[in-house]
Design an enzyme around this catalytic site. Structure first.
Site, PDB file in Angstrom:
ATOM      1  CB  SER A 275       6.181  -6.849   7.620  1.00 29.44           C
ATOM      2  OG  SER A 275       5.453  -5.595   7.812  1.00 29.44           O
TER       3      SER A 275
ATOM      4  CG  ASP B 218       4.504  -5.546  12.137  1.00 30.56           C
ATOM      5  OD1 ASP B 218       5.357  -5.596  12.654  1.00 30.56           O
ATOM      6  OD2 ASP B 218       3.871  -5.877  11.669  1.00 30.56           O
TER       7      ASP B 218
ATOM      8  NE  ARG C  77      -2.237  -1.050   3.492  1.00 31.42           N
ATOM      9  CZ  ARG C  77      -2.869   0.179   5.059  1.00 31.42           C
ATOM     10  NH1 ARG C  77      -4.148   0.630   4.794  1.00 31.42           N
ATOM     11  NH2 ARG C  77      -1.825  -0.261   6.420  1.00 31.42           N
TER      12      ARG C  77
END
Length: 914
Positions: free
Chosen positions: A600, A654, A536
């Site tokens: 991540s 995250d 994203r």
């Protein structure tokens, strides 16, 4: 005059026939009335189940504590004792069960006559006599010293408080033994057996006739879940949801409820279908005003009703030439056996003549025909009323199962149902009329007293054995307070060692995030969230709360497999291309916005904007990246794309993003927690305790990477054989031990291994090991959340399991749910122990007596599981009583959080854009 005689005779006959028909019309029950009775019985059942007393229900709903129906796997030898089933006699049976696949063996039974002095003596004398009969019977069989399980059929009014606990309310049938009423008859029998001292007999269950009827039927193709007895009296039972039985106070499972419907109508619900004959019979009975339904249905009363009708018709000179006899006028002279014989379609008329002659009467052929009609009317009404009450039970079961169409088997027993030539047919036809959406199969019972009692005993033994296996299997998952305190202490020690740079399973990685949001952050930021084959790009506007706080615009882009498997340059060029497309789409071209990069994958962070990729996971294999600073790789791609300027401020884990996302809403949020597919935690540590970073003032967020906690064997004592199997089959055996006990990636697989073990023990799925149970990862962790949902009915649990190819019984569904609960509760408690270690560390760092802190949380397991979050909170409250901990669920920790890390960094650097 002579020619007029036949005419007069015909007229008289027609008049008499009309009188008979008018009389018998009183026994007709219209469909509307039957439906009203069905609804009234159902209302009474529901009131009785919930314990309502205003108005008091006339149906008693008594739990029998029978928890399951037969599976057909029940095997073994069982002893049965029947007391009170047939007057002053006692019957002992030896029943051998071989399961549905084995040849049936006929029970061995003996009957003993109980002397009158014992039936009128003391309770000890009666039970000593019974125990002596058991010993005599067993000695003749030469059973040896083996343990023997006994089922006790005690046919007197009792209040049952457990499967093996039943208090005698009052003696009937001529028994008057002193010292028994108000006592537990099972305990009295056990004491008598102990006094004999000859055999090791365990009284497992005390069983009602009706329950024995339900349990004695062949479970193929489906087990009977309703029992119906129409004999001297009438009764029914069925399997009810335990949560509906107020007396039990339970919320799971099922229990057989004894529907004592003989008293239905005692408050007037049957007045519309009562005849003067019913009222007369009631007044002349031993219990006027009670047992109204039974007096209209039970075999004890059908013959008496017929007798009263015959006397009435004779009095009107419509029958028997107006003549009665002393025998006909004697109460109890017409029996239900007479009624059944008279209604026999082949020989009924001859039997009517014989019965009437036996009563001292001289009937004509017409009399015999009309007596047949009388018997038929009385019996048909009984069958119709019984069908209405049974239809109420069917409606109740259908409602419990939430089905539009019910398929169910009803076990039937009793002389009236079994031997009456028309009763069963009328009842079944009426049930089809009143319950058209129920596909009801009627299955004759196989000796509900002897065989059925043995089945109840066998099922109870099976459940007890299965419960033992289940408890033994799940015991290691049920962590006590001391075990959790030990985990908390071990994690605390591992944290300290990791911070010092010593050997520890907790790496305690600095993130170079040195502050949480204080609410003054302002500006526009970009965030990049890369954690899989979709990533994203986000445009995050951070304003004051009065201006709407944080506003996010985002777009998802895919990464082709050729890119994830290609070179690092291809991968990062593709990412920059997507960022540029996003800027064009949203009018951001030409602007240089601060960017936070959530990456991540396993990294060693050496600065706020420096992260060394340790190794690819999740299917990525882009070359020339491992061992490199991924921020530098991104910046190099930006430089290759001419005309593009991006200011990469921070690389973000995250978990840190989750903490920062919640920190914007609550400045006391200083802990981040992820419990989803994986698990991790971070928190704000005093910089002076972080040996890897110079400086001793201020704080820094530490990425604990706590999934690896226990890789040094600290958690060995908590690991079960199922955990070891899951670990061994994983891609990283011996690694991420804490994560493998907690996270969503592994819980479903742990459950699968437990189910497989229990199936091999014969506890689940009737011992059949289905292929799906042997298929790795077929049991998803989302199933735990669905199965443990408190508002999910057992039927829906069964549907989930059946989709996997597991044909489950109600017992299976309950045990699978218990397995899921044990696994998820352990995970939640371990997670809570970890959080408790973190918040206690913060409190002690700051020298506080009391700490108020918030934990930002993300992850599907924490958010979607119905009980996980509450169990984590409860554990933290218990283990860290001096910490007031609030849990805040994060919104987009990886996106919004990355932008807020960047915003805080800009604030601290004094370079926030307006």
């Amino acid at each position: 005059m002579d020619s007029a005689l036949p005419e007069n005779s015909r007229a008289m006959n027609e008049k008499n026939l009309e009188l008979v028909q008018q009389c018998l019309k009183q026994f007709d029950v219209r469909e509307e009335q039957l439906r009203q009775i069905q609804a009234a019985v159902l209302r009474d059942m529901e009131r009785a189940l919930s314990g309502q007393t205003n108005p008091s229900p006339t149906v008693r709903m008594l739990p029998t504590y029978v928890r399951s129906t037969p599976h057909g796997t029940e095997q073994g030898n069982f002893l049965v004792l029947e007391l009170g089933t047939s007057g002053a006699t006692l019957r002992v049976l030896w029943v051998t069960l071989t399961g549905i696949s084995g040849p049936r063996k006929e029970p061995i039974s003996w009957e003993f006559t109980i002397p009158m002095e014992i039936t009128l003596g003391t309770g000890q004398q009666l039970f000593d006599f019974a125990a002596g009969c058991l010993v005599e019977f067993l000695e003749r069989l030469k059973v040896g010293s083996q343990p023997i399980q006994l089922g006790f059929n005690f046919s007197f009014p009792c209040h049952q408080t457990g499967l093996d606990q039943s208090t005698l309310i009052s003696w009937t049938k001529g028994f008057r033994c002193s010292g028994v009423e108000g006592q537990d008859v099972v305990q009295l029998l056990r004491e008598a057996i102990q006094r004999q001292g000859a055999y090791n007999i365990d009284v497992v269950a005390v069983v009602n006739d009706t329950v024995g009827t339900m349990m004695s039927c062949d479970p193929r193709p489906q087990a009977c879940e309703i029992g119906l007895v129409v004999d001297t009296g009438t009764n029914a039972c069925y399997m009810e949801e335990a949560r509906h039985v107020g007396e039990l106070g339970e919320d799971q499972g099922r229990v057989c409820v004894n529907v004592q419907w003989g008293s239905f109508g005692d408050s007037g619900a049957l007045e519309s279908v009562q005849t003067p004959f019913d009222l007369q019979l009631d007044q002349e009975s031993l219990n006027p005003g009670t047992q109204r339904f039974e007096k209209m249905v039970g075999g004890l009363y059908l013959g008496e009703l017929v007798r009263l009708v015959l006397i009435h018709l004779a009095g009107q000179r419509a029958l028997l030439g107006g003549i009665t006899s002393p025998a006909l006028l004697t109460r109890g002279s017409v029996h239900v056996e007479h009624v059944m014989e008279i209604e026999d379609p082949s020989h009924g008329r001859a039997r009517a003549q014989a019965v009437l002659q036996g009563l001292g009467l001289n009937p004509s052929a017409r009399d015999c025909e009309q007596v047949q009609q009388v018997c038929g009317a009385v019996s048909a009404r009984a069958a119709h009323l019984c069908a209405a009450a049974l239809s109420a039970i069917l409606a109740r079961v259908k409602s419990n199962q939430e089905r539009s169409h019910l398929g169910i088997a009803v076990a039937t027993g009793g002389r009236v149902y079994e031997q009456h030539p028309r009763f069963s047919a009328i009842l079944q036809q009426t049930v089809r009329l009143l319950a058209p959406d129920s596909d009801t199969t009627f299955v004759p019972s196989e000796d509900g007293r002897g065989w059925g009692v043995a089945i109840v005993t066998a099922v109870a033994s099976r459940l007890a054995l299965h419960r033992h296996h289940l408890e033994e299997t799940l015991a290691p998952f049920r962590l006590d307070s001391e075990q959790l305190k030990s985990v908390q202490a071990q994690m605390r020690e591992a944290m300290v060692r990791g911070l010092r740079g010593e050997d520890s399973s907790l790496p305690m990685l600095p993130t170079f995030v040195c502050a949480t949001p204080d609410g003054t952050e302002r500006g526009d930021f970009l965030a990049l969230d890369l954690g899989g084959t979709n990533f994203r790009v986000l445009w995050v506007k951070v304003g004051s709360r009065s201006e709407g706080g944080v506003k996010i615009t985002n777009q998802v882009f895919s990464i082709p497999e050729s890119v994830t498997q290609g070179t690092g340059q291809q991968l990062f060029d593709h990412i920059v291309d997507c960022i540029v497309d996003f800027q064009k789409e949203h009018g951001l071209s030409g602007q240089t916005l601060p960017l936070g990069f959530t990456f991540s994958f396993p990294c060693k962070q050496v600065g706020l904007d420096q992260g060394i990729l340790l190794n690819w996971t999740k299917g990525f294999k882009a070359s020339d990246c491992e061992g490199q600073d991924v921020v530098s790789l991104l910046r190099a791609a930006i430089r290759r794309r001419q005309g593009v300027e991006l200011n990469v401020v921070a690389i973000v884990n995250d978990t840190v993003g989750t903490m920062m996302s919640c920190g914007y809403e609550d400045p006391h949020c200083e802990v981040g927690l992820i419990v989803g597919t994986g698990t991790n935690a971070c928190y704000m540590e005093e910089l002076c305790n972080v040996s890897a970073v110079p400086g001793d003032k201020g704080r820094m967020c530490i990425n604990m990477e706590w999934g690896a906690f226990g890789d040094d064997s600290l958690l060995q004592e908590l690991c079960t054989p199922f955990d070891l199997s899951v670990d061994k089959a994983s891609i990283n055996p011996g690694k991420q031990r804490f994560e493998k006990l907690i996270s969503g990636m592994y819980l479903g697989e742990i459950v699968r291994h437990i189910l497989l073990h229990l199936t091999r023990l014969g506890v689940l799925f009737r011992g059949q090991v289905f292929q799906c149970l042997q298929t790795k990862d077929i049991f998803k962790t989302k199933f735990l959340s669905e199965i443990e949902s408190s508002d999910l009915q057992r039927r829906q649990v069964r549907a989930i399991l059946e989709k996997l190819g597991l044909p489950v019984s109600c017992d299976d569904a309950l045990m699978v749910r218990e397995v899921c609960q044990a696994v998820s509760q352990r995970a939640a408690k371990l997670c809570g122990a970890g959080v408790a270690a973190v918040v206690e560390k913060i409190r002690e760092n700051r020298g506080l007596e009391e700490l108020s802190v918030a934990v930002g949380v993300d992850g599907t397991l924490y958010k979607l599981h119905p009980h996980f979050s509450d169990q984590v909170k409860d554990t933290v409250r218990h283990l860290a009583p001096r910490c007031s901990v609030r849990f805040l669920q994060s919104e987009d920790g990886s996106g919004k959080g990355a932008a807020l890390v960047t915003a805080v960094a800009c604030r601290l650097a004094g370079s926030t854009r307006a």
